[in-house]
Design a protein around this motif. Structure first.
Motif, PDB file in Angstrom:
ATOM      1  N   GLY A 123       0.837  -1.282   0.133  1.00  0.00           N
ATOM      2  CA  GLY A 123       0.120   0.189   0.402  1.00  0.00           C
ATOM      3  C   GLY A 123       0.607   1.644  -0.231  1.00  0.00           C
TER       4      GLY A 123
ATOM      5  N   SER B 282      -4.109  -0.022  -2.153  1.00  0.00           N
ATOM      6  CA  SER B 282      -4.844   0.209  -0.825  1.00  0.00           C
ATOM      7  C   SER B 282      -6.114   0.188  -1.626  1.00  0.00           C
ATOM      8  N   SER B 283      -6.695  -0.265  -2.266  1.00  0.00           N
ATOM      9  CA  SER B 283      -7.923  -0.324  -2.550  1.00  0.00           C
ATOM     10  C   SER B 283      -7.974  -2.235  -3.476  1.00  0.00           C
ATOM     11  N   VAL B 284      -9.789  -2.452  -3.077  1.00  0.00           N
ATOM     12  CA  VAL B 284      -9.788  -3.775  -4.168  1.00  0.00           C
ATOM     13  C   VAL B 284      -9.400  -3.458  -5.012  1.00  0.00           C
ATOM     14  N   ARG B 285      -9.924  -2.620  -6.453  1.00  0.00           N
ATOM     15  CA  ARG B 285      -9.362  -2.558  -7.535  1.00  0.00           C
ATOM     16  C   ARG B 285      -8.415  -1.963  -7.537  1.00  0.00           C
ATOM     17  N   GLY B 286      -7.409  -1.385  -6.813  1.00  0.00           N
ATOM     18  CA  GLY B 286      -5.907  -1.307  -7.202  1.00  0.00           C
ATOM     19  C   GLY B 286      -4.746  -2.465  -7.122  1.00  0.00           C
ATOM     20  N   THR B 287      -5.217  -3.330  -5.797  1.00  0.00           N
ATOM     21  CA  THR B 287      -4.844  -4.591  -5.515  1.00  0.00           C
ATOM     22  C   THR B 287      -5.251  -5.686  -6.785  1.00  0.00           C
ATOM     23  N   ASP B 363      -5.467  -8.861   5.356  1.00  0.00           N
ATOM     24  CA  ASP B 363      -6.884  -7.842   5.290  1.00  0.00           C
ATOM     25  C   ASP B 363      -7.309  -8.533   3.875  1.00  0.00           C
ATOM     26  N   MET B 365      -9.695  -6.974   2.322  1.00  0.00           N
ATOM     27  CA  MET B 365     -10.365  -6.085   1.031  1.00  0.00           C
ATOM     28  C   MET B 365      -8.534  -6.483  -0.182  1.00  0.00           C
ATOM     29  N   ARG B 366      -7.430  -7.024   0.377  1.00  0.00           N
ATOM     30  CA  ARG B 366      -6.144  -6.786  -0.690  1.00  0.00           C
ATOM     31  C   ARG B 366      -6.278  -8.688  -0.988  1.00  0.00           C
ATOM     32  N   ARG B 368      -9.378  -9.922  -1.310  1.00  0.00           N
ATOM     33  CA  ARG B 368     -10.157 -10.113  -2.564  1.00  0.00           C
ATOM     34  C   ARG B 368      -9.767  -9.551  -3.455  1.00  0.00           C
ATOM     35  N   GLY B 369      -8.698  -8.440  -3.508  1.00  0.00           N
ATOM     36  CA  GLY B 369      -8.037  -8.278  -4.521  1.00  0.00           C
ATOM     37  C   GLY B 369      -7.846  -8.818  -5.276  1.00  0.00           C
TER      38      GLY B 369
END
Lengths: 272, 527
Positions: A123, B282-287, B363, B365-366, B368-369
């Motif tokens: 991140g 830093s987001s699902v989409r970004g990951t 986490d 979120m990542r 899932r990403g």
């Protein structure tokens, strides 16, 4: 299908004090009924250079794997920077940098690609990752490798790029399993310099090694493991006691100081 | 020394079986029975040709040629399957090349595949014996054929041993494997288009092969019976000369390989390397974007990941031409299923390299990403290849009115297979050999059942997800093509939820089982 597993049955324990960077409380791992790590407890002071030593099979790698979240313990707790690794892994993993022994990397990425990928996976902003990667590659003397794939790296280069990945997010604690094993002297010097600078700025390093001279030269604190248990731990001088060297103290602690080379008469008598 | 090599090969062959679990032993027994059945049927076919003198010699001669080619190609495609193929393993032993060569020759004749070959050759020997008194000569010719196959194969594999230990060599192996698949597909298409035609062309080719080194051996018994001395001398001379040349080639390659350093892989380093996009996790989409970019980069660089995609192209674009009739466009669905399967076991592909993800985050979120990213790396290319396959079918064979039905069917199957692949990567991971000595070995010993089960489950879920679309396809073909639009609706209503649900389920399992998954897939590091 993998079995259902829940968090291990942790014993009640006292949270470690703030001055402790890594704390283990009753950490246990069994394989086929045999405890390879047997209810160990340990406090690693913040800012220390902590050596974890022991013979092969003592349980060093198993212990570090449980602390880093790569191996689920059967019982006990592991705290890193005050965070329970297995109860709050999200916070714990942000606070540690890891260099395991013998595990693969993403072999078909180049060193800069690997760092860029892992930094952004954590991140970090792309520009920050880029800047830190350039710094780490320069300090660890990996710039000449350029776009060479990690698959083509030497052992020393692999250790260095993994160390760079462990440092990328500037964690307060580094957990390193045999970071200098099979590393050439030039790479070893680069790694030692970086680690010394890291502890000098307040970071904590926990590393395992077989090489007593290395531990004696680098560490402020040491713990000796044997048969899955901590047999001695504390400041280096305390553990060494009255022995001439840490090597002697270590052999005495694990009960191996009376072992000779055996009788190999044939080795000296047979030319072919 | 030769007996020592024979014992070594016997130990290697039987040791694998002894070390295997009961399931593995049963699988070996079944494989052995199947191999004997196939080779027995082939032998029976040759024996049946014994009275058909015009057919027996060209057919068996062609088989000799094919058999020799198979022996030569096998090590290139599956290098590393037989430990004794790589002569560098013996480099430190105090052995002269001549002794090593004789030992390796004998060891090559021990194993399952030589047994299957010998069964077929017994049938060939009988098939070539118009009269029983010539059977010993035919048997001798078949024995020479067996030795020729082994010597030629060993010469080729020894010459390539250094090359095959590098990525460039495995790229070559991949190219050969693809060429074999293309040749097979091309041959099938040719046979389909010439169905009922005159087979004399094929027979002419077979007769021409009788003048080549292995085919000439099939001529020997007949020429002896007919008293055709000239033909006999040419046949024996050709076969003998070829065998001697191969023996010399092997000897020279063996001497060289024992003192040659393995090639480095640095030559295959990418000349142009860059970052993996600018996405940040830093987001699902970004990951997802970050992970997809990494997967695509690795797929481009790694022959073991590239090969399956080329197979997908073959099955999406070339395979439908084998299918006859107006339903050919629906055959593209096989490519869809295989495209979805590209994400299968993505957590095992890098072996223990997965630790880099496990220590980086924990986490949901990542997680899932990451799952979505792996899926996206197959979904994008998969849709493009399937679209190309459908377009080629419409352009060359018409039936544009069936395009919505075919597209709906393919999309449903792709989404279902892809979702199942993501979920099973976390639920049923398996170790993949990281030594990568064979591009066709996808799982390690002891986990073959697990890998086969996962592969079948991926294809099964893909097929099940496509079942609502199948109903629309049937209506489109039998009632009105307009019903085909319902297949597209089915893909959206059924395929998308199945895909999303399984990806989320996979992410949850991945997060909960990370250390256990690492323990399973790390077994590939040592294989």
């Amino acid at each position: 299908m993998l079995p259902e597993t829940d968090l291990p049955a942790y014993p009640d324990s006292v949270a470690p004090p703030a001055v402790v960077a890594v704390a283990l409380r009753g950490l246990t791992k069994q394989y086929r009924g045999r405890a390879v790590v047997d209810h160990i407890g340990l406090d690693v002071p913040r800012g220390s250079f902590f050596g974890l030593v022991g013979p092969n099979g003592a349980g060093k790698t198993t212990t570090l794997s449980m602390v880093t979240g790569l191996l689920r313990p059967d019982a006990g707790r592991a705290y890193v920077a005050g965070v329970d690794v297995w109860a709050d892994p999200v916070a714990a993993k942000a606070r540690m940098g890891v260099l395991p022994d013998g595990l693969r990397l993403f072999e078909r990425l180049s060193g800069p690609e690997l760092l860029g990928y892992l930094g952004r996976l954590r991140g970090l902003d792309a520009a920050v990752v880029q800047r830190r990667s350039v710094d780490l590659i320069g300090v660890l003397d990996l710039a000449e490798a350029g776009n060479t794939l990690v698959a083509d790296y030497s052992t020393g280069m692999r250790k260095k790029i993994t160390l760079a990945a462990a440092l990328l997010h500037s964690p307060p604690v580094l957990l390193l399993d045999e970071p200098l094993e099979a590393v050439d002297p030039v790479s070893a010097r680069a790694i030692r310099t970086v680690l010394a600078g890291y502890t000098g700025s307040g970071g904590t390093v926990v590393f395992s090694s077989h090489v007593m001279a290395l531990v004696e030269g680098l560490c402020s604190h040491v713990a000796v493991m044997n048969h899955g248990q901590i047999v001695a731990a504390g400041e280096l001088d305390t553990v060494r006691g009255g022995a001439a060297s840490l090597d002697d103290a270590f052999l005495h602690l694990i009960g191996a100081d009376d072992r000779g080379g055996g009788d190999l008469e044939w080795l000296r008598s047979s030319p072919a | 020394m030769v007996a020592l090599f024979a014992r070594l090969k016997w130990s290697l062959t039987t040791g694998r079986v002894r070390a295997a679990p009961t399931r593995g032993k049963v699988a070996v027994a079944l494989g052995l029975a199947f191999g004997l059945l196939i080779s027995g049927l082939l032998a029976a076919t040759f024996i049946a040709l014994r009275t058909e003198t015009d057919l027996a010699v060209p057919v068996i001669g062609s088989f000799f040629t094919g058999q020799l080619l198979a022996w030569m190609l096998a090590p290139l495609i599956a290098f590393g399957v037989d430990e004794t193929i790589d002569p560098r393993r013996f480099a430190l032993l105090p052995l002269r090349p001549a002794v090593l060569q004789r030992g390796l020759l004998v060891s090559s004749l021990i194993g399952y595949l030589p047994v299957f070959n010998m069964v077929v050759l017994v049938g060939a020997a009988i098939g070539l014996s118009r009269r029983w008194d010539v059977l010993p000569v035919a048997a001798l010719a078949c024995a020479v054929q067996m030795v020729t196959c082994v010597v030629c194969s060993r010469a080729a594999s020894t010459s390539m041993a250094t090359l095959m230990s590098s990525r460039r060599g495995r790229d070559l192996g991949m190219a050969v494997g693809i060429a074999v698949v293309v040749a097979y597909t091309g041959g099938s298409i040719l046979l389909n288009t010439q169905r009922g035609g005159d087979p004399t062309g094929a027979l002419g080719t077979a007769r021409a092969l009788l003048w080549g080194p292995p085919g000439a051996l099939a001529v020997v018994p007949g020429a002896l019976l007919d008293g055709a001395t000239g033909r006999l001398i040419i046949a024996v001379g050709t076969a003998t000369l070829f065998l001697l040349l191969c023996w010399w080639w092997w000897h020279a390659a063996l001497r060289r390989s024992l003192v040659t350093t393995p090639s480095t892989t640095a030559g295959s380093t990418p000349a142009r390397a860059g970052d993996l996009g600018s996405a940040v996790a830093s987001s699902v989409r970004g990951t997802a974007l970050l992970v997809a970019a990494r997967d695509l980069r690795l797929a481009w660089r790694d022959p073991i990941r590239r090969l399956p995609w080329i197979v997908v192209v073959l099955f999406a674009v070339a395979w439908p031409f084998v299918v006859q009739g107006e339903g050919a466009i629906f055959a593209v669905v096989l490519g869809s299923l295989l495209a979805g399967a590209q994400t299968a076991n993505h957590l095992g592909v890098e072996g223990s390299g997965i630790w880099l993800h496990l220590v980086a985050y924990a986490d949901s979120m990542r997680a899932r990403g990451e799952m979505l990213g792996h899926a996206a790396a197959s979904l994008g290319p998969g849709i493009a290849i399937i679209a190309a396959g459908l377009a080629v079918q419409v352009a060359t064979r018409g039936h544009a009115d069936l395009l919505p039905a075919a597209a709906g069917l393919c999309l449903s199957a792709l989404l279902g297979a892809l979702g199942a692949a993501c979920w099973l990567s976390a639920e049923l991971p398996y170790a993949m050999p990281q030594s990568r000595t064979s591009i066709f070995t996808s799982s390690v010993a002891g986990q073959k059942g697990r890998s086969a089960g996962a592969a079948l489950a991926v294809l099964g879920v893909g097929a099940a997800t496509a079942s609502p679309a199948i109903g629309a396809v049937v209506a489109a073909v039998t009632v009105d093509p307009a019903w085909g639009w319902l297949a597209l609706v089915a893909a959206l209503v059924c395929g998308v939820p199945v895909f999303v649900g399984l990806v989320l389920l996979g992410a949850r399992r991945y997060l909960a089982r990370g250390p256990e998954i690492l323990a399973v897939v790390s077994a590939g590091d040592r294989a």
